[in-house]
Design a protein around this motif. Structure first.
Motif, mmCIF file in Angstrom:
data_model
loop_
_atom_site.group_PDB
_atom_site.id
_atom_site.type_symbol
_atom_site.label_atom_id
_atom_site.label_comp_id
_atom_site.label_asym_id
_atom_site.label_seq_id
_atom_site.Cartn_x
_atom_site.Cartn_y
_atom_site.Cartn_z
ATOM 1 N N THR A 105 -5.105 -46.821 21.222
ATOM 2 C CA THR A 105 -4.479 -47.979 20.589
ATOM 3 C C THR A 105 -4.853 -48.108 19.121
ATOM 4 N N SER A 106 -5.869 -47.363 18.680
ATOM 5 C CA SER A 106 -6.229 -47.423 17.264
ATOM 6 C C SER A 106 -6.064 -46.037 16.646
ATOM 7 N N GLY A 107 -5.716 -46.011 15.374
ATOM 8 C CA GLY A 107 -5.532 -44.735 14.692
ATOM 9 C C GLY A 107 -4.239 -44.061 15.102
ATOM 10 N N THR A 108 -4.035 -42.875 14.567
ATOM 11 C CA THR A 108 -2.833 -42.113 14.890
ATOM 12 C C THR A 108 -3.211 -40.665 15.106
ATOM 13 N N GLY A 109 -2.289 -39.923 15.650
ATOM 14 C CA GLY A 109 -2.501 -38.499 15.835
ATOM 15 C C GLY A 109 -2.239 -37.748 14.542
ATOM 16 N N ASP A 110 -2.330 -36.437 14.632
ATOM 17 C CA ASP A 110 -2.147 -35.591 13.452
ATOM 18 C C ASP A 110 -0.686 -35.290 13.144
ATOM 19 N N ILE A 111 0.193 -35.490 14.097
ATOM 20 C CA ILE A 111 1.587 -35.055 13.963
ATOM 21 C C ILE A 111 2.383 -36.053 13.132
ATOM 22 N N THR A 112 3.190 -35.521 12.212
ATOM 23 C CA THR A 112 4.034 -36.356 11.361
ATOM 24 C C THR A 112 5.496 -36.194 11.764
ATOM 25 N N TRP A 113 6.327 -37.087 11.255
ATOM 26 C CA TRP A 113 7.768 -37.016 11.477
ATOM 27 C C TRP A 113 8.302 -35.691 10.918
ATOM 28 N N GLU A 114 7.747 -35.264 9.786
ATOM 29 C CA GLU A 114 8.160 -34.002 9.158
ATOM 30 C C GLU A 114 7.827 -32.809 10.070
ATOM 31 N N ASP A 115 6.695 -32.878 10.770
ATOM 32 C CA ASP A 115 6.338 -31.819 11.722
ATOM 33 C C ASP A 115 7.412 -31.683 12.799
ATOM 34 N N LEU A 116 7.915 -32.820 13.274
ATOM 35 C CA LEU A 116 8.967 -32.791 14.305
ATOM 36 C C LEU A 116 10.249 -32.186 13.748
ATOM 37 N N MET A 117 10.574 -32.517 12.500
ATOM 38 C CA MET A 117 11.778 -31.950 11.882
ATOM 39 C C MET A 117 11.629 -30.443 11.723
ATOM 40 N N GLU A 118 10.489 -29.997 11.192
ATOM 41 C CA GLU A 118 10.259 -28.568 10.994
ATOM 42 C C GLU A 118 10.260 -27.788 12.305
ATOM 43 N N ALA A 119 9.830 -28.422 13.387
ATOM 44 C CA ALA A 119 9.790 -27.765 14.700
ATOM 45 C C ALA A 119 11.142 -27.813 15.406
ATOM 46 N N GLY A 120 12.125 -28.463 14.779
ATOM 47 C CA GLY A 120 13.451 -28.557 15.392
ATOM 48 C C GLY A 120 13.497 -29.510 16.571
ATOM 49 N N LEU A 121 12.613 -30.498 16.563
ATOM 50 C CA LEU A 121 12.569 -31.465 17.662
ATOM 51 C C LEU A 121 13.403 -32.704 17.362
ATOM 52 N N ILE A 122 13.808 -32.853 16.110
ATOM 53 C CA ILE A 122 14.746 -33.906 15.701
ATOM 54 C C ILE A 122 15.669 -33.295 14.651
ATOM 55 N N ILE A 123 16.852 -33.875 14.511
ATOM 56 C CA ILE A 123 17.852 -33.423 13.543
ATOM 57 C C ILE A 123 18.058 -31.905 13.644
ATOM 58 N N HIS A 124 18.293 -31.447 14.839
ATOM 59 C CA HIS A 124 18.507 -30.022 15.115
ATOM 60 C C HIS A 124 19.554 -29.959 16.231
ATOM 61 N N PRO A 125 20.451 -28.990 16.194
ATOM 62 C CA PRO A 125 21.504 -28.939 17.224
ATOM 63 C C PRO A 125 20.960 -28.863 18.652
ATOM 64 N N ASP A 126 19.777 -28.291 18.835
ATOM 65 C CA ASP A 126 19.215 -28.153 20.179
ATOM 66 C C ASP A 126 17.939 -28.989 20.339
ATOM 67 N N ALA A 127 17.828 -30.071 19.560
ATOM 68 C CA ALA A 127 16.605 -30.881 19.542
ATOM 69 C C ALA A 127 16.236 -31.428 20.915
ATOM 70 N N ALA A 128 17.213 -31.902 21.683
ATOM 71 C CA ALA A 128 16.905 -32.494 22.995
ATOM 72 C C ALA A 128 16.267 -31.461 23.920
ATOM 73 N N ASN A 129 16.826 -30.259 23.969
ATOM 74 C CA ASN A 129 16.253 -29.215 24.821
ATOM 75 C C ASN A 129 14.876 -28.784 24.330
ATOM 76 N N ARG A 130 14.708 -28.740 23.027
ATOM 77 C CA ARG A 130 13.406 -28.363 22.454
ATOM 78 C C ARG A 130 12.349 -29.424 22.776
#
Length: 181
Positions: free
Chosen positions: A112-137
């Motif tokens: 409940t305190s602090g955050t993890g290391d992963i950023t929104w940009e990390d998700l974009m670079e990994a193709g987990l968002i804004i990617h044609p196959d993001a849902a499957n990834r």
């Protein structure tokens, strides 16, 4: 015997869990989680701890959010959809004892305190968002990280609240990409 009490959706889920492990459960009786059930879960948390183990579908995620918001500090078990599927029906009750034991052995705890290391940009670079196959990834990465499937926003929230490290994320991404070759 599992020390914590496992929160499930219904009687069929309790039967499936008890086939797999020796544990006590609290049933929410569907997605309209009542005040009495929430009070029982709070008491269980105080005395023994709680594991939330709901179906890998929209209703299960809704219940997970309701319980986690009301009772902070719960542990979370996630079952991949394909291990919970039988004739088009998704639910813990359809999972094998082995799949249930595996899910319960890979518990995650929200911080409940602090955050993890992963950023929104990390998700974009990994193709987990804004990617044609993001849902499957996200589906595959959710399995590898043990945090289940979620939409982009919820996936990011899980990465931060479960404190997924950069190393853990990178290893899961490598594994996923090697499997897709």
């Amino acid at each position: 015997m599992i020390r914590e009490i496992i929160v499930v959706e219904g009687k069929s889920d309790t039967v499936a869990v008890k086939r797999a492990v020796e544990a006590d459960t609290i049933e929410t009786n569907g997605s309209a989680v009542g005040e009495e059930v929430l009070r029982r879960i709070e008491l269980a948390m105080e005395r023994r701890g709680v594991i939330i183990f709901t179906d890998p579908d929209h209703a299960g995620e809704r219940i997970r959010k309701i319980v986690a918001r009301r009772v902070p500090g719960c542990k979370h078990a996630f079952l991949p959809q394909e291990k919970a599927m039988y004739k088009g029906d998704i639910g813990i009750e359809n999972a094998s004892p082995e799949a249930i034991r595996q899910a319960l052995s890979e518990l995650r705890t929200e911080e409940t305190s602090g955050t993890g290391d992963i950023t929104w940009e990390d998700l974009m670079e990994a193709g987990l968002i804004i990617h044609p196959d993001a849902a499957n990834r996200r589906l595959e990465m959710g399995k590898l990280l043990g945090i289940g499937y979620a939409n982009g926003k919820q996936f990011f929230k899980r990465c931060t609240s479960f404190r997924i490290s950069r190393e853990e994320f990178a290893e899961a991404l490598r594994t996923m990409e090697q499997g897709q070759e």
